[in-house]
Write an enzyme that holds these catalytic residues in place. Structure first.
Site, PDB file in Angstrom:
ATOM      1  N   LYS A 175       0.634  -0.834  -0.190  1.00  0.00           N
ATOM      2  CA  LYS A 175       0.192  -0.030   0.325  1.00  0.00           C
ATOM      3  C   LYS A 175       1.042   1.222   0.068  1.00  0.00           C
ATOM      4  O   LYS A 175       0.824   2.275  -0.781  1.00  0.00           O
ATOM      5  CB  LYS A 175      -0.791  -0.048   1.662  1.00  0.00           C
ATOM      6  CG  LYS A 175      -1.982  -1.552   1.644  1.00  0.00           C
ATOM      7  CD  LYS A 175      -3.015  -1.162   2.664  1.00  0.00           C
ATOM      8  CE  LYS A 175      -2.094  -0.803   3.791  1.00  0.00           C
ATOM      9  NZ  LYS A 175      -1.796  -2.110   3.610  1.00  0.00           N
ATOM     10  N   ARG A 221      -9.407   1.056   8.922  1.00  0.00           N
ATOM     11  CA  ARG A 221      -9.408  -0.354   9.368  1.00  0.00           C
ATOM     12  C   ARG A 221     -10.454  -0.462   9.794  1.00  0.00           C
ATOM     13  O   ARG A 221      -9.948  -2.015  10.414  1.00  0.00           O
ATOM     14  CB  ARG A 221      -8.092  -0.414   9.945  1.00  0.00           C
ATOM     15  CG  ARG A 221      -6.711  -0.586   9.335  1.00  0.00           C
ATOM     16  CD  ARG A 221      -5.321  -0.411  10.533  1.00  0.00           C
ATOM     17  NE  ARG A 221      -4.452  -1.023  10.149  1.00  0.00           N
ATOM     18  CZ  ARG A 221      -2.908  -0.741   9.303  1.00  0.00           C
ATOM     19  NH1 ARG A 221      -3.261   0.249   8.671  1.00  0.00           N
ATOM     20  NH2 ARG A 221      -1.983  -1.356   9.108  1.00  0.00           N
ATOM     21  N   ARG A 239      12.240  -6.123   6.171  1.00  0.00           N
ATOM     22  CA  ARG A 239      11.837  -4.864   5.646  1.00  0.00           C
ATOM     23  C   ARG A 239      12.395  -4.022   5.894  1.00  0.00           C
ATOM     24  O   ARG A 239      12.672  -3.842   7.248  1.00  0.00           O
ATOM     25  CB  ARG A 239       9.993  -3.712   5.796  1.00  0.00           C
ATOM     26  CG  ARG A 239       9.760  -4.975   4.597  1.00  0.00           C
ATOM     27  CD  ARG A 239       8.068  -3.516   4.262  1.00  0.00           C
ATOM     28  NE  ARG A 239       7.341  -3.349   5.714  1.00  0.00           N
ATOM     29  CZ  ARG A 239       6.358  -2.934   5.387  1.00  0.00           C
ATOM     30  NH1 ARG A 239       5.778  -3.109   4.569  1.00  0.00           N
ATOM     31  NH2 ARG A 239       5.257  -2.901   6.870  1.00  0.00           N
ATOM     32  N   ARG A 245      11.465  -1.087  11.055  1.00  0.00           N
ATOM     33  CA  ARG A 245      10.221  -0.489  11.665  1.00  0.00           C
ATOM     34  C   ARG A 245      10.204  -1.360  13.003  1.00  0.00           C
ATOM     35  O   ARG A 245      10.527  -2.361  12.477  1.00  0.00           O
ATOM     36  CB  ARG A 245       8.672  -0.559  11.395  1.00  0.00           C
ATOM     37  CG  ARG A 245       8.633   1.139  10.307  1.00  0.00           C
ATOM     38  CD  ARG A 245       7.768   0.528   9.681  1.00  0.00           C
ATOM     39  NE  ARG A 245       6.478  -0.497   9.952  1.00  0.00           N
ATOM     40  CZ  ARG A 245       4.793  -0.419   9.441  1.00  0.00           C
ATOM     41  NH1 ARG A 245       5.204   0.261   7.694  1.00  0.00           N
ATOM     42  NH2 ARG A 245       4.245  -0.715   9.948  1.00  0.00           N
ATOM     43  N   ARG A 295      -0.410  -8.328  13.271  1.00  0.00           N
ATOM     44  CA  ARG A 295      -0.863  -7.625  12.058  1.00  0.00           C
ATOM     45  C   ARG A 295      -1.735  -8.218  11.110  1.00  0.00           C
ATOM     46  O   ARG A 295      -3.136  -7.709  10.774  1.00  0.00           O
ATOM     47  CB  ARG A 295      -0.295  -6.325  11.562  1.00  0.00           C
ATOM     48  CG  ARG A 295       1.182  -5.554  12.893  1.00  0.00           C
ATOM     49  CD  ARG A 295       1.812  -5.049  11.888  1.00  0.00           C
ATOM     50  NE  ARG A 295       2.153  -4.404  10.725  1.00  0.00           N
ATOM     51  CZ  ARG A 295       2.980  -4.800  10.166  1.00  0.00           C
ATOM     52  NH1 ARG A 295       4.684  -4.937  11.161  1.00  0.00           N
ATOM     53  NH2 ARG A 295       2.965  -4.200   9.583  1.00  0.00           N
TER      54      ARG A 295
HETATM   55  P1  ADP Z   1       1.297  -2.312   7.572  1.00  0.00           P
HETATM   56  O1  ADP Z   1       0.297  -1.524   6.798  1.00  0.00           O
HETATM   57  O2  ADP Z   1       2.172  -2.582   7.172  1.00  0.00           O
HETATM   58  O3  ADP Z   1       0.814  -3.205   8.688  1.00  0.00           O
HETATM   59  P2  ADP Z   1       1.313   0.908   8.873  1.00  0.00           P
HETATM   60  O4  ADP Z   1       2.000   1.933   8.698  1.00  0.00           O
HETATM   61  O5  ADP Z   1      -0.412   1.019   8.163  1.00  0.00           O
HETATM   62  O6  ADP Z   1       1.525  -0.564   8.430  1.00  0.00           O
HETATM   63  O7  ADP Z   1       0.285   0.557  10.572  1.00  0.00           O
HETATM   64  C1  ADP Z   1       1.686   0.068  10.971  1.00  0.00           C
HETATM   65  C2  ADP Z   1       0.325   0.151  13.243  1.00  0.00           C
HETATM   66  O8  ADP Z   1       0.130   1.347  13.453  1.00  0.00           O
HETATM   67  C3  ADP Z   1      -0.773  -0.530  12.905  1.00  0.00           C
HETATM   68  O9  ADP Z   1      -0.418  -2.192  12.869  1.00  0.00           O
HETATM   69  C4  ADP Z   1      -1.562  -0.154  13.796  1.00  0.00           C
HETATM   70  O10 ADP Z   1      -1.349  -0.583  14.339  1.00  0.00           O
HETATM   71  C5  ADP Z   1      -1.538   1.341  13.195  1.00  0.00           C
HETATM   72  N1  ADP Z   1      -2.510   1.697  12.818  1.00  0.00           N
HETATM   73  C6  ADP Z   1      -2.036   2.877  11.869  1.00  0.00           C
HETATM   74  N2  ADP Z   1      -3.208   2.426  11.114  1.00  0.00           N
HETATM   75  C7  ADP Z   1      -4.196   2.517  11.350  1.00  0.00           C
HETATM   76  C8  ADP Z   1      -5.720   1.975  11.786  1.00  0.00           C
HETATM   77  N3  ADP Z   1      -6.402   3.141  11.210  1.00  0.00           N
HETATM   78  N4  ADP Z   1      -6.213   2.220  12.818  1.00  0.00           N
HETATM   79  C9  ADP Z   1      -5.520   1.465  14.069  1.00  0.00           C
HETATM   80  N5  ADP Z   1      -3.615   1.203  13.937  1.00  0.00           N
HETATM   81  C10 ADP Z   1      -3.818   2.425  12.449  1.00  0.00           C
END
Ligand code: ADP
Ligand code: ZN
Length: 228
Positions: free
Chosen positions: A22, A97, A136, A170, A181
């Site tokens: 994404k 999400r 990564r 990360r 996740r």
């Molecule tokens: P990925 O899609 O690889 O999991 P992100 O950078 O989108 O990575 O998200 C990393 C973390 O940030 C998630 O595992 C969650 O803890 C938090 N997070 C990000 N976006 C949201 C969201 N929309 N709602 C709840 N938690 C979120």
């Protein structure tokens, strides 16, 4: 109202599990279409780094691979959406999400006469995602993404793009947290596919191919949904 709104600015959503690409694709769409990438993951990591109250509350939850509460996510997102640059149109990466977030987004857009242009689901295989996410890392200097196994720099330890020698990883990019996740994705986020199908704005794309193949598939979708 249901169905596709052929209005500007565009509101594109990228749906998909961690590792689906994404972020990579959102950055490419940003360059090609002048849209603004809004990544709640990036916004939350910035809040954690800055030590804001939202960041302090989110840190442990993110490290455990669980979802941060809707309240916190919506607060950081709304703050970002208030900035003038988002008027160009946005690509939402990692948001919404949960059902609550999707409803809040619909409400937020409706308040300014907008709606979601397209929600694009990136379809991938779970086990491949654990492997992708686990290795990564990113160049600290220019942000170029690498992978221990799938995308190493030409010279070990030196960034192909900027020559930098520092890389960061990360805290949540390890196999155990990646599985957590993925589980959060299937339990709480995958149901949104039905939400957007019902609204008539769902698009799907096979995201197991190369970065360029996925990008050209997305181009076709974006061209079609944004045609007048
Ligand atoms: P990925 O899609 O690889 O999991 P992100 O950078 O989108 O990575 O998200 C990393 C973390 O940030 C998630 O595992 C969650 O803890 C938090 N997070 C990000 N976006 C949201 C969201 N929309 N709602 C709840 N938690 C979120
Ligand atoms: Zn670099």
């Amino acid at each position: 109202m249901q169905g596709r709104a052929k209005t500007t600015p565009a509101v594109l959503i990228l749906l998909g599990p961690p590792g689906a690409g994404k972020g990579t694709q959102a950055r490419m769409l940003e360059e090609r279409y002048g849209l603004i990438q809004l990544s709640t993951g990036d916004l939350l990591r910035a809040a954690v780094a800055a030590g804001t109250p939202a960041g302090k509350a989110a840190k442990a939850v993110m490290e455990a691979g669980q979802l941060v509460s809707d309240d916190i996510v919506l607060a950081v997102l709304k703050e970002r959406m208030a900035a003038p640059d988002v008027k160009a149109g946005v690509i939402l990466d990692g948001f919404p999400r949960t059902d609550g977030q999707a409803d809040a987004l619909d409400g937020l857009l409706a308040a300014s006469g907008q709606q979601v242009t397209a929600a694009i689901s990136l379809e991938v295989d779970d086990e491949a995602m654990v492997a992708r996410v686990s290795g990564r890392n990113t160049c600290t200097g220019c942000g170029e993404g690498y992978h221990d196994e799938f995308k190493r720099p030409a010279t070990a330890g030196v960034c192909d793009k900027c020559g930098g020698t520092e890389f960061k990883r990360r805290a949540d990019d390890n196999a155990e947290t990646a599985r957590e996740r993925l589980k959060a994705y299937h339990d709480q986020t995958a149901p949104l596919i039905a939400h957007y199908a019902k609204a008539g704005v769902l698009e799907t794309i096979d995201a197991m191919g190369s970065i360029d193949e996925i990008a050209s598939g997305l181009d076709q979708i974006v061209a079609r949904v944004s045609a007048p």
